[in-house]
Write an enzyme that holds these catalytic residues in place. Structure first.
Site, PDB file in Angstrom:
ATOM      1  N   ARG A  24      -7.592  16.484  -1.579  1.00 29.30           N
ATOM      2  CA  ARG A  24      -8.381  15.404  -0.973  1.00 29.30           C
ATOM      3  C   ARG A  24      -9.488  15.936  -0.062  1.00 29.30           C
ATOM      4  O   ARG A  24     -10.228  15.169   0.538  1.00 29.30           O
ATOM      5  CB  ARG A  24      -7.470  14.481  -0.158  1.00 29.30           C
ATOM      6  CG  ARG A  24      -6.227  13.990  -0.872  1.00 29.30           C
ATOM      7  CD  ARG A  24      -6.511  13.047  -2.018  1.00 29.30           C
ATOM      8  NE  ARG A  24      -5.264  12.573  -2.614  1.00 29.30           N
ATOM      9  CZ  ARG A  24      -4.760  13.024  -3.753  1.00 29.30           C
ATOM     10  NH1 ARG A  24      -5.402  13.969  -4.445  1.00 29.30           N
ATOM     11  NH2 ARG A  24      -3.623  12.542  -4.222  1.00 29.30           N
ATOM     12  N   LYS A  77       0.829  -1.207   0.000  1.00 29.19           N
ATOM     13  CA  LYS A  77       0.000   0.000   0.000  1.00 29.19           C
ATOM     14  C   LYS A  77       0.864   1.259   0.000  1.00 29.19           C
ATOM     15  O   LYS A  77       0.415   2.323   0.420  1.00 29.19           O
ATOM     16  CB  LYS A  77      -0.925   0.012   1.216  1.00 29.19           C
ATOM     17  CG  LYS A  77      -1.938  -1.120   1.248  1.00 29.19           C
ATOM     18  CD  LYS A  77      -3.013  -0.935   0.204  1.00 29.19           C
ATOM     19  CE  LYS A  77      -4.104  -1.979   0.349  1.00 29.19           C
ATOM     20  NZ  LYS A  77      -5.175  -1.813  -0.668  1.00 29.19           N
ATOM     21  N   ARG A  78       2.086   1.132  -0.481  1.00 34.11           N
ATOM     22  CA  ARG A  78       3.053   2.246  -0.463  1.00 34.11           C
ATOM     23  C   ARG A  78       3.211   2.807   0.956  1.00 34.11           C
ATOM     24  O   ARG A  78       3.450   3.979   1.165  1.00 34.11           O
ATOM     25  CB  ARG A  78       2.648   3.359  -1.435  1.00 34.11           C
ATOM     26  CG  ARG A  78       2.618   2.920  -2.896  1.00 34.11           C
ATOM     27  CD  ARG A  78       2.853   4.072  -3.858  1.00 34.11           C
ATOM     28  NE  ARG A  78       1.901   5.162  -3.652  1.00 34.11           N
ATOM     29  CZ  ARG A  78       1.973   6.357  -4.268  1.00 34.11           C
ATOM     30  NH1 ARG A  78       2.944   6.588  -5.115  1.00 34.11           N
ATOM     31  NH2 ARG A  78       1.078   7.280  -4.038  1.00 34.11           N
ATOM     32  N   ALA A  88       3.188   6.860   1.635  1.00 37.78           N
ATOM     33  CA  ALA A  88       2.290   7.663   0.797  1.00 37.78           C
ATOM     34  C   ALA A  88       1.289   8.438   1.627  1.00 37.78           C
ATOM     35  O   ALA A  88       0.384   9.064   1.072  1.00 37.78           O
ATOM     36  CB  ALA A  88       1.573   6.767  -0.203  1.00 37.78           C
ATOM     37  N   GLY A 111      -2.840  17.005   9.832  1.00 36.11           N
ATOM     38  CA  GLY A 111      -3.379  16.806  11.168  1.00 36.11           C
ATOM     39  C   GLY A 111      -2.444  16.119  12.131  1.00 36.11           C
ATOM     40  O   GLY A 111      -2.864  15.684  13.205  1.00 36.11           O
ATOM     41  N   GLU A 150      -3.244  17.414   0.611  1.00 29.41           N
ATOM     42  CA  GLU A 150      -4.462  17.427   1.423  1.00 29.41           C
ATOM     43  C   GLU A 150      -5.579  18.267   0.812  1.00 29.41           C
ATOM     44  O   GLU A 150      -6.759  17.895   0.864  1.00 29.41           O
ATOM     45  CB  GLU A 150      -4.140  17.927   2.845  1.00 29.41           C
ATOM     46  CG  GLU A 150      -3.499  16.892   3.751  1.00 29.41           C
ATOM     47  CD  GLU A 150      -2.015  16.697   3.495  1.00 29.41           C
ATOM     48  OE1 GLU A 150      -1.411  15.866   4.179  1.00 29.41           O
ATOM     49  OE2 GLU A 150      -1.444  17.387   2.605  1.00 29.41           O
ATOM     50  N   GLU A 180       4.731  14.441   7.268  1.00 24.98           N
ATOM     51  CA  GLU A 180       4.566  14.937   8.633  1.00 24.98           C
ATOM     52  C   GLU A 180       5.420  14.149   9.626  1.00 24.98           C
ATOM     53  O   GLU A 180       6.052  14.731  10.509  1.00 24.98           O
ATOM     54  CB  GLU A 180       3.096  14.880   9.034  1.00 24.98           C
ATOM     55  CG  GLU A 180       2.229  15.894   8.308  1.00 24.98           C
ATOM     56  CD  GLU A 180       0.813  15.942   8.852  1.00 24.98           C
ATOM     57  OE1 GLU A 180       0.569  16.721   9.791  1.00 24.98           O
ATOM     58  OE2 GLU A 180      -0.042  15.180   8.347  1.00 24.98           O
ATOM     59  N   LEU A 215      -6.344   6.722   3.061  1.00 19.60           N
ATOM     60  CA  LEU A 215      -7.605   7.418   2.821  1.00 19.60           C
ATOM     61  C   LEU A 215      -8.783   6.459   2.771  1.00 19.60           C
ATOM     62  O   LEU A 215      -9.916   6.846   3.101  1.00 19.60           O
ATOM     63  CB  LEU A 215      -7.516   8.222   1.522  1.00 19.60           C
ATOM     64  CG  LEU A 215      -6.472   9.345   1.525  1.00 19.60           C
ATOM     65  CD1 LEU A 215      -6.479  10.081   0.197  1.00 19.60           C
ATOM     66  CD2 LEU A 215      -6.721  10.329   2.670  1.00 19.60           C
TER      67      LEU A 215
END
Length: 265
Positions: free
Chosen positions: A139, A24-25, A61, A144, A136, A116, A65
């Site tokens: 998306r 899933k990277r 990645a 956060g 972000e 982050e 999401l």
């Protein structure tokens, strides 16, 4: 459990923490943030420095999401609240302001939450394949996990605003030029360089490393006069904690300083 998606290994005085979801990277479900914080605390108890890396070709990645969308649906379209140590920025603070310094080995995608967590480390090494982005806005979400504080302090307000508004992607050379990383290496060499740097760091006095990782970021937040006062306190405390390193230098037992090849750019 997200703990199954993280690896932890001790290599002498170095803790190696890996994001282990290469298919899933290395996208991270939010539950992983707290687990990373717990492993950072564990490393602080057992090691003198740590390396954070991603298994496979990508560091991370970013936020998973699909996991976020599922939880939004389950919570009536609202993002479930976090509390206490499960707040993402608090979890990553256990890296940024924990007991030991962290070095990040970056390759492939370093995106969103991946950037982050990389920004929470103290030294960052990128190889030729690394690319950096904050998508972000595209998306419909916002950083956060402390990114608005840590990344902005690395690259400045204008650069971070540009990255978030436009989805701009920075290659490894641009990231080096913009202060996102301090070292540039050939493809596949990031983990090797990160371990080399962590070994050097682990050779410092524990008290000195702690003074640097805890003191510099706080001094940066202070007024001019307060910062100079705190620097004096930290410096006096560090010097009084032991004199063996000074004696090693004065009695010529310490390795002399020598120039190193400049990081690639």
């Amino acid at each position: 459990m997200s703990e199954d998606l993280l690896s932890y290994e001790l290599d002498n005085d170095i803790a190696l923490i890996g994001i282990n979801r290469p298919e899933k990277r290395n996208a991270m479900p939010e539950a992983m943030f707290a687990d990373l914080g717990r492993l950072a605390e564990k490393a602080g108890q057992e090691a003198r420095a740590a390396v954070l890396f991603g298994h496979g070709p990508h560091f991370s990645a970013g936020l998973d999401l699909a996991d976020l969308a599922r939880r939004l649906k389950e919570n009536g379209g609202k993002r479930p609240p976090h509390a206490g140590p499960y707040m993402p920025h608090i979890a990553f603070d256990k890296i940024a302001r924990g007991r030991i310094p962290f070095v990040a080995a970056l390759s492939g995608a370093v995106i969103g939450a991946g950037l982050e967590v990389a920004a929470a480390t103290h030294v960052r090494v990128a190889d030729d394949t690394a690319f950096f982005a904050l998508p972000e806005a595209q998306r419909g979400i916002f950083v956060g996990a402390g990114g608005s504080v840590r990344i902005q302090r690395l690259v400045g307000n204008a650069r971070m605003t540009d990255m978030m508004l436009t989805g701009r992607v920075l290659g490894a050379d641009e990231a080096y030029a913009q202060n996102l990383v301090q070292y540039r290496v050939d493809e596949g060499k990031a983990i090797e360089k990160a371990k080399e740097l962590a070994t050097v760091i682990a050779g410092n006095r524990v008290e000195t490393n702690w003074s640097i990782t805890q003191g510099l970021s706080r001094v940066n937040d202070m007024s001019y006069d307060d910062a100079l006062f705190v620097e004096t306190l930290i410096g006096r405390n560090a010097a009084s904690a032991g004199t063996e390193r000074l004696l090693d230098f004065l009695e010529k037992r310490a390795k002399p300083l020598a120039p190193h090849p400049a990081p690639r750019n």
